[in-house]
Write an enzyme that holds these catalytic residues in place. Structure first.
Site, PDB file in Angstrom:
ATOM      1  N   GLY A  78       0.703  -1.032   0.003  1.00 11.01           N
ATOM      2  CA  GLY A  78       0.177   0.011  -0.024  1.00 11.01           C
ATOM      3  C   GLY A  78       0.792   1.102  -0.025  1.00 11.01           C
ATOM      4  O   GLY A  78       1.816   1.386   0.496  1.00 11.01           O
ATOM      5  N   ARG A 142       1.232  -5.741  -4.952  1.00 13.52           N
ATOM      6  CA  ARG A 142       1.217  -6.582  -3.806  1.00 13.52           C
ATOM      7  C   ARG A 142       1.859  -7.984  -4.166  1.00 13.52           C
ATOM      8  O   ARG A 142       1.440  -8.850  -3.456  1.00 13.52           O
ATOM      9  CB  ARG A 142      -0.057  -6.639  -3.387  1.00 13.52           C
ATOM     10  N   ASP A 172       5.681  -5.265   6.721  1.00 12.62           N
ATOM     11  CA  ASP A 172       6.136  -6.337   7.528  1.00 12.62           C
ATOM     12  C   ASP A 172       6.427  -7.517   6.681  1.00 12.62           C
ATOM     13  O   ASP A 172       7.454  -8.310   6.660  1.00 12.62           O
ATOM     14  CB  ASP A 172       5.502  -6.704   8.920  1.00 12.62           C
ATOM     15  N   ASP A 173       5.576  -7.740   5.812  1.00  9.57           N
ATOM     16  CA  ASP A 173       5.565  -9.016   4.955  1.00  9.57           C
ATOM     17  C   ASP A 173       6.589  -8.736   3.969  1.00  9.57           C
ATOM     18  O   ASP A 173       7.439  -9.706   3.593  1.00  9.57           O
ATOM     19  CB  ASP A 173       4.040  -9.225   4.332  1.00  9.57           C
ATOM     20  N   LYS A 199       8.050   0.693   5.624  1.00 12.42           N
ATOM     21  CA  LYS A 199       6.739   1.458   5.175  1.00 12.42           C
ATOM     22  C   LYS A 199       5.848   0.910   5.656  1.00 12.42           C
ATOM     23  O   LYS A 199       5.431  -0.353   5.856  1.00 12.42           O
ATOM     24  CB  LYS A 199       7.132   1.498   3.718  1.00 12.42           C
ATOM     25  N   THR A 200       4.529   1.674   5.895  1.00 17.54           N
ATOM     26  CA  THR A 200       3.261   1.438   6.144  1.00 17.54           C
ATOM     27  C   THR A 200       2.593   2.388   6.861  1.00 17.54           C
ATOM     28  O   THR A 200       2.958   2.852   7.851  1.00 17.54           O
ATOM     29  CB  THR A 200       2.924  -0.116   6.579  1.00 17.54           C
ATOM     30  N   ILE A 201       1.698   3.007   6.347  1.00 15.99           N
ATOM     31  CA  ILE A 201       0.601   3.984   7.155  1.00 15.99           C
ATOM     32  C   ILE A 201       0.192   3.315   8.415  1.00 15.99           C
ATOM     33  O   ILE A 201      -0.187   3.886   9.340  1.00 15.99           O
ATOM     34  CB  ILE A 201      -0.396   4.514   6.397  1.00 15.99           C
ATOM     35  N   ASP A 202       0.074   2.089   8.333  1.00 21.04           N
ATOM     36  CA  ASP A 202      -0.816   1.470   9.623  1.00 21.04           C
ATOM     37  C   ASP A 202       0.238   1.445  10.821  1.00 21.04           C
ATOM     38  O   ASP A 202      -0.342   1.197  11.912  1.00 21.04           O
ATOM     39  CB  ASP A 202      -0.806  -0.106   9.192  1.00 21.04           C
ATOM     40  N   LYS A 239     -26.238  18.097  15.887  1.00 26.42           N
ATOM     41  CA  LYS A 239     -27.522  17.328  15.559  1.00 26.42           C
ATOM     42  C   LYS A 239     -27.128  15.960  14.896  1.00 26.42           C
ATOM     43  O   LYS A 239     -27.847  15.159  14.812  1.00 26.42           O
ATOM     44  CB  LYS A 239     -28.528  18.167  14.464  1.00 26.42           C
ATOM     45  N   MET A 247      -8.529   3.754   8.131  1.00 29.06           N
ATOM     46  CA  MET A 247      -8.003   2.588   7.476  1.00 29.06           C
ATOM     47  C   MET A 247      -6.911   1.930   8.689  1.00 29.06           C
ATOM     48  O   MET A 247      -6.417   2.609   9.630  1.00 29.06           O
ATOM     49  CB  MET A 247      -7.057   3.017   6.371  1.00 29.06           C
ATOM     50  N   TYR A 421      -7.881   5.937   1.890  1.00 31.07           N
ATOM     51  CA  TYR A 421      -7.033   6.137   0.701  1.00 31.07           C
ATOM     52  C   TYR A 421      -6.670   7.667   0.693  1.00 31.07           C
ATOM     53  O   TYR A 421      -5.495   8.105   0.208  1.00 31.07           O
ATOM     54  CB  TYR A 421      -7.728   5.883  -0.431  1.00 31.07           C
ATOM     55  N   GLY A 423      -5.552   9.624   2.733  1.00 28.40           N
ATOM     56  CA  GLY A 423      -4.229   9.670   3.817  1.00 28.40           C
ATOM     57  C   GLY A 423      -2.893   9.169   2.909  1.00 28.40           C
ATOM     58  O   GLY A 423      -1.897   9.398   3.394  1.00 28.40           O
ATOM     59  N   ARG A 424      -3.056   8.063   2.158  1.00 26.41           N
ATOM     60  CA  ARG A 424      -1.997   7.420   1.728  1.00 26.41           C
ATOM     61  C   ARG A 424      -0.885   8.079   0.803  1.00 26.41           C
ATOM     62  O   ARG A 424      -0.082   7.638   0.707  1.00 26.41           O
ATOM     63  CB  ARG A 424      -2.367   5.938   1.129  1.00 26.41           C
TER      64      ARG A 424
HETATM   65  P1  FBP Z   1       0.418  -1.881   3.509  1.00 20.29           P
HETATM   66  O1  FBP Z   1       0.451  -2.672   4.818  1.00 20.29           O
HETATM   67  O2  FBP Z   1       0.898  -2.398   2.478  1.00 20.29           O
HETATM   68  O3  FBP Z   1       1.487  -0.625   3.865  1.00 20.29           O
HETATM   69  O4  FBP Z   1      -0.907  -1.563   3.251  1.00 20.29           O
HETATM   70  C1  FBP Z   1      -1.754  -0.592   4.185  1.00 20.29           C
HETATM   71  C2  FBP Z   1      -3.120  -0.732   3.749  1.00 20.29           C
HETATM   72  O5  FBP Z   1      -3.118   0.953   3.488  1.00 20.29           O
HETATM   73  C3  FBP Z   1      -4.231  -0.813   4.967  1.00 20.29           C
HETATM   74  O6  FBP Z   1      -4.364   0.153   5.855  1.00 20.29           O
HETATM   75  C4  FBP Z   1      -5.513  -1.007   4.074  1.00 20.29           C
HETATM   76  O7  FBP Z   1      -6.230  -2.129   4.812  1.00 20.29           O
HETATM   77  C5  FBP Z   1      -4.722  -1.752   2.932  1.00 20.29           C
HETATM   78  O8  FBP Z   1      -3.569  -1.156   2.802  1.00 20.29           O
HETATM   79  C6  FBP Z   1      -5.817  -1.566   1.596  1.00 20.29           C
HETATM   80  O9  FBP Z   1      -5.329  -2.127   0.611  1.00 20.29           O
HETATM   81  P2  FBP Z   1      -5.320  -2.121  -1.125  1.00 20.29           P
HETATM   82  O10 FBP Z   1      -4.603  -0.647  -1.321  1.00 20.29           O
HETATM   83  O11 FBP Z   1      -4.902  -3.072  -1.467  1.00 20.29           O
HETATM   84  O12 FBP Z   1      -6.792  -1.861  -1.062  1.00 20.29           O
END
Ligand code: FBP
Length: 548
Positions: A78, A142, A172-173, A199-202, A239, A247, A421, A423-424
């Site tokens: 991602g 991916r 990580d993977d 790398k990963t926003i997560d 209201k 995400m 998406y 924020g990515r």
């Molecule tokens: P990575 O772990 O590859 O960095 O991706 C994270 C992520 O943005 C998750 O937050 C989200 O669930 C997923 O990718 C969405 O995947 P895709 O871009 O395949 O829809």
């Protein structure tokens, strides 16, 4: 190509580097390392890359004439803000070693290496992408690099282009696979180095040596800006209840960080839900109680943050999903013959009583999603479940029941949002612009020193960039054995939210007050130019984790 005013101004930004990387670099090697768990198993699987020392770069090495070197780079998984700066840092680093060095980018992720799709990244191309968001310079993908045939196919193009080192920018993977590749090339004596970048926003690729993954800072700031805007809208109209899903496939780091930045009325943390063995009904009751209490004080509005991965952390839901997966894998054809209006009853009649009761309690749309949408491996696509709607529907049902019992007087009008998406690919914050550039540059120094199977590491991140500590961590050090698709595999340990960690503790100490009061904080948009306290603040998570 037409550019925005910000893009033009941002192109001129020179990312900061740690002092140690500015001139000639001295290498300090630490003690041999061990994997975080399952030492024997990991050692056996990685005989050539196990036990290597931690590396730290220091100022004051001797200037050496380095031969030109060809390097390949891959963006994996991602998107995360700052990927282009990792590439520009790497590019500047190898050019500093020797101006004739070349950088090749493999197109659309690891698949580009296997399919021999690549481009040379020239100075002109690199300059187009400095400090910009996105991964569009070469694209990402991916494809998993895990098979010997892929490694050998990759080697063909590596040889053809005279590539000496490969940098894999991933989560990580992808970094686990980078390490498997490093081990394979080392075992075969192919003379190809492999270096990873976190790398990963997560935010779930982190440990003692990797303080944060890149992109987490910018993504959380982007989400927090819009959450703050919603909170202000919410407190203006008074209201609506806003249910916001955030995400983060599995861990709740993003939701927690955004909660610390914006102080919403509710934030659910999946790891806590699992630890307390909460049911879906417990989560719903908790939210409904906050709604009812605020209504009693005349406040029929609020903001709820929900992590994307929640459903899989609710133990009872996990069991239901597992049984559904198995049942539909074996009886999918029979299920598809059942009339649509009778499918729900059919499923209920086939499940064990505990799972049947949970399934029966789910709103129609979610029950349908659980029985229909499956990925190619036959699993429910949990990320497609609209948890924000599921929860608000169930909260509405509960409040209606409480109203009848006279326990709730108020109005409940929900609004739903999913921020992911958005924020990515934001333009990286100064933090991510600097951090990523430093990670890429560090990768070039690891390559220059002949290292393989290392992840680029830049630490001390709450200090000014000049004081950051750059070096490398053996990837095997972060590994343990985990069951994946029924087999024990070596993987980098995923970092979930620690319930005894400072960020969660800070949240837990304040959430009751935030639920009752309207204590919203409005972070506003990311600022790139201006006072340092506005432009350079790292995440609350990092600040709390590193508070002395
Ligand atoms: P990575 O772990 O590859 O960095 O991706 C994270 C992520 O943005 C998750 O937050 C989200 O669930 C997923 O990718 C969405 O995947 P895709 O871009 O395949 O829809």
């Amino acid at each position: 190509m037409v550019k925005s005013a910000l893009q033009i101004a941002r192109a001129a930004y020179q990312p900061k580097l740690p002092k140690a990387l500015l001139g000639a670099v001295k290498v300090k090697e630490g003690e041999p390392t061990q994997s975080v768990a399952d030492q024997e198993a990991i050692k056996n699987l990685f005989p050539n890359t196990y036990g290597m020392p931690l590396i730290q770069f220091e100022e004051g090495g001797e200037a050496v004439n380095f031969p030109a070197i060809n390097v390949g780079v891959i963006l994996s998984g991602g998107q995360a803000p700052g990927g282009h700066n990792v590439i520009s840092g790497l590019f500047d680093g190898i050019k500093k070693l020797n101006k004739d060095s070349k950088l090749y980018g493999f197109i659309l992720g690891p698949g580009g290496l296997v399919d021999h799709k690549y481009m040379e990244l020239t100075p002109e191309i690199i300059d187009e992408y400095r400090n910009t968001g996105g991964f569009d310079i070469i694209g990402s993908g991916r494809t998993k690099l895990e098979k010997v045939e892929q490694f050998e196919k990759g080697l063909e193009i590596i040889r053809e282009l005279g590539i000496k080192a490969l940098v894999i920018i991933g989560g990580d993977d992808s970094n686990t696979n980078a390490c498997v590749l490093a081990e394979y090339y080392a075992a075969k004596n192919y003379g190809v180095q492999v270096i990873g970048c976190p790398k990963t926003i997560d935010g779930d690729l982190k440990n003692e040596m990797i303080e944060t993954s890149f992109g987490f800072d910018t993504a959380c700031k982007t989400y927090s800006e819009v959450i703050g805007n919603i909170e202000r809208d919410c407190n203006s109209a008074r209201k609506y209840w806003h249910f916001i899903k955030l995400m983060g496939r599995s861990a709740s780091h993003i939701a927690l960080e955004c909660a610390l930045q914006t102080q919403p009325n509710v934030c659910i943390v999946s790891e806590e839900v699992e630890a307390k063995d909460m049911s879906l009904d417990d989560v719903v009751t908790y939210i409904a109680q906050v709604v009812a209490d605020r209504a009693a004080a005349g406040n029929n509005f609020g903001t709820v943050l929900i992590p994307e991965g929640l459903i899989e952390f609710i133990p009872a839901m996990k069991r239901l999903i597992a049984e559904l997966n198995d049942f539909l894998a074996a009886n999918g054809d029979e299920f598809n013959q059942v009339e649509r209006s009778k499918q729900r009853e059919y499923i209920i009649s086939k499940l064990t009583p505990e799972n049947a009761a949970i399934y029966a309690s789910l709103p129609e749309g979610v029950a349908r999603q659980l029985s229909l949408d499956r990925d190619p491996h036959g699993n429910v696509q949990v990320s497609l479940i609209e948890t924000e709607k599921l929860l608000s529907e169930m909260v509405a049902t509960k409040l209606a029941a409480w109203k009848k019992e006279g326990k709730y007087v108020g109005k409940f009008a929900p609004q739903h949002h999913f921020f992911g998406y958005e924020g990515r690919c934001a333009a990286p914050s100064n933090f991510d612009a600097d951090y990523c550039y430093a990670l890429g540059y560090t990768a070039s120094v690891l390559i220059a020193n002949g290292k393989t199977g290392y992840m680029s590491s830049v630490r001390n991140l709450t200090a000014p960039a000049a004081e950051w500590i750059a070096g490398g961590v053996p990837i095997t050090m972060m590994m343990n054995m985990e069951r994946r698709h029924g087999e024990m595999k070596p993987v980098i340990q995923k970092a979930l939210v620690k319930l005894d960690g400072a960020p969660f503790q800070k949240f837990a100490a304040n959430r009751e007050a935030w639920a009752k009061e309207t204590a919203y904080v409005y972070p506003g948009p990311i600022q790139y130019f201006g006072p340092t306290e506005v432009c350079d603040e790292p995440t609350k998570t990092l600040q709390l984790e590193q508070a002395k």
